[in-house]
Design a protein around this motif. Sequence first.
Motif, PDB file in Angstrom:
ATOM      1  N   PHE A  12      81.018  54.959  32.063  1.00 37.38           N
ATOM      2  CA  PHE A  12      80.989  54.009  31.100  1.00 37.38           C
ATOM      3  C   PHE A  12      81.786  54.804  29.904  1.00 37.38           C
ATOM      4  O   PHE A  12      82.224  53.808  29.036  1.00 37.38           O
ATOM      5  CB  PHE A  12      79.176  54.195  30.754  1.00 37.38           C
ATOM      6  CG  PHE A  12      79.100  53.273  29.619  1.00 37.38           C
ATOM      7  CD1 PHE A  12      79.114  51.870  29.413  1.00 37.38           C
ATOM      8  CD2 PHE A  12      78.680  53.938  28.317  1.00 37.38           C
ATOM      9  CE1 PHE A  12      79.007  51.311  28.402  1.00 37.38           C
ATOM     10  CE2 PHE A  12      78.502  53.278  27.298  1.00 37.38           C
ATOM     11  CZ  PHE A  12      78.645  51.813  27.117  1.00 37.38           C
ATOM     12  N   GLU A  13      81.721  55.976  29.580  1.00 33.43           N
ATOM     13  CA  GLU A  13      82.498  56.554  28.399  1.00 33.43           C
ATOM     14  C   GLU A  13      83.924  56.149  28.327  1.00 33.43           C
ATOM     15  O   GLU A  13      84.598  55.770  27.311  1.00 33.43           O
ATOM     16  CB  GLU A  13      82.233  57.924  28.202  1.00 33.43           C
ATOM     17  CG  GLU A  13      80.722  58.403  27.711  1.00 33.43           C
ATOM     18  CD  GLU A  13      80.522  57.613  26.524  1.00 33.43           C
ATOM     19  OE1 GLU A  13      81.011  57.451  25.521  1.00 33.43           O
ATOM     20  OE2 GLU A  13      79.017  57.164  26.631  1.00 33.43           O
ATOM     21  N   PRO A  35      74.441  53.396  25.140  1.00 27.91           N
ATOM     22  CA  PRO A  35      74.796  54.823  26.068  1.00 27.91           C
ATOM     23  C   PRO A  35      73.736  55.182  27.057  1.00 27.91           C
ATOM     24  O   PRO A  35      74.331  55.450  28.151  1.00 27.91           O
ATOM     25  CB  PRO A  35      75.400  55.614  25.286  1.00 27.91           C
ATOM     26  CG  PRO A  35      75.753  55.226  24.031  1.00 27.91           C
ATOM     27  CD  PRO A  35      74.768  54.169  23.770  1.00 27.91           C
ATOM     28  N   GLU A  36      72.546  55.165  26.714  1.00 28.70           N
ATOM     29  CA  GLU A  36      71.389  55.692  27.743  1.00 28.70           C
ATOM     30  C   GLU A  36      71.352  54.833  28.881  1.00 28.70           C
ATOM     31  O   GLU A  36      70.758  55.272  29.928  1.00 28.70           O
ATOM     32  CB  GLU A  36      70.285  55.877  26.866  1.00 28.70           C
ATOM     33  CG  GLU A  36      69.601  54.747  26.275  1.00 28.70           C
ATOM     34  CD  GLU A  36      70.257  54.221  24.968  1.00 28.70           C
ATOM     35  OE1 GLU A  36      69.725  53.042  24.422  1.00 28.70           O
ATOM     36  OE2 GLU A  36      71.254  54.627  24.506  1.00 28.70           O
ATOM     37  N   LYS A  37      71.573  53.417  28.658  1.00 27.64           N
ATOM     38  CA  LYS A  37      71.271  52.613  29.840  1.00 27.64           C
ATOM     39  C   LYS A  37      72.372  52.785  30.883  1.00 27.64           C
ATOM     40  O   LYS A  37      71.967  52.708  32.120  1.00 27.64           O
ATOM     41  CB  LYS A  37      71.444  50.956  29.277  1.00 27.64           C
ATOM     42  CG  LYS A  37      70.153  51.065  28.264  1.00 27.64           C
ATOM     43  CD  LYS A  37      69.637  49.524  28.492  1.00 27.64           C
ATOM     44  CE  LYS A  37      68.203  49.605  27.496  1.00 27.64           C
ATOM     45  NZ  LYS A  37      67.619  48.573  27.752  1.00 27.64           N
ATOM     46  N   LYS A  56      77.200  50.102  33.726  1.00 28.63           N
ATOM     47  CA  LYS A  56      76.994  50.485  35.328  1.00 28.63           C
ATOM     48  C   LYS A  56      76.158  49.342  35.995  1.00 28.63           C
ATOM     49  O   LYS A  56      75.464  48.659  35.419  1.00 28.63           O
ATOM     50  CB  LYS A  56      76.196  51.775  35.306  1.00 28.63           C
ATOM     51  CG  LYS A  56      76.956  52.932  34.680  1.00 28.63           C
ATOM     52  CD  LYS A  56      77.114  54.014  35.678  1.00 28.63           C
ATOM     53  CE  LYS A  56      77.984  55.061  35.192  1.00 28.63           C
ATOM     54  NZ  LYS A  56      78.009  56.326  35.855  1.00 28.63           N
ATOM     55  N   PRO A  57      76.412  49.163  37.123  1.00 32.33           N
ATOM     56  CA  PRO A  57      75.838  48.242  37.925  1.00 32.33           C
ATOM     57  C   PRO A  57      74.177  48.479  38.119  1.00 32.33           C
ATOM     58  O   PRO A  57      73.722  49.543  37.970  1.00 32.33           O
ATOM     59  CB  PRO A  57      76.235  48.236  39.367  1.00 32.33           C
ATOM     60  CG  PRO A  57      77.847  48.911  39.410  1.00 32.33           C
ATOM     61  CD  PRO A  57      77.673  49.869  38.144  1.00 32.33           C
TER      62      PRO A  57
END
Length: 132
Positions: A12-13, A35-37, A56-57
């Motif tokens: 993700f990042e 970002p936590e998800k 993310k999936p």
Amino acid sequence: MFSHVFLGTRDFERALAFYRPLMALLGVAERFCEPEKPWAGWQSSPGPRPLFLLGKPFNGEEHVPGNGQMVALLAADHAQVDQAHALALAHGGRCEGAPGLRPQYHANYYGAYFRDPDGNKLCVACHDSTAG
């Protein structure tokens, strides 16, 4: 026609570092980033839909890019297509077709193709005959 388009990522990042400058260049405002998800979304103007979403999936499995799938983003002019392609490559993208006219699609089609760091295929295209 579209509510939203969602692209998956393994990192993700890294994906966020790729898409933030690309969407800013194209004038698409970031609507949220969690970002936590992890996921983030950009909103079309005048909005509020469609959204371009990245994350993310949902099922928690590894992201795998599809063959034959592509998301095409709209550019204001040819220079913006050129800039987006160069920016994508500078941020870890891979060229899938340099910027240029593609008259096989229509006389004014000017586009560039690339893959993001996860392998998702994208296009940035301009359809305006006066935007050269």
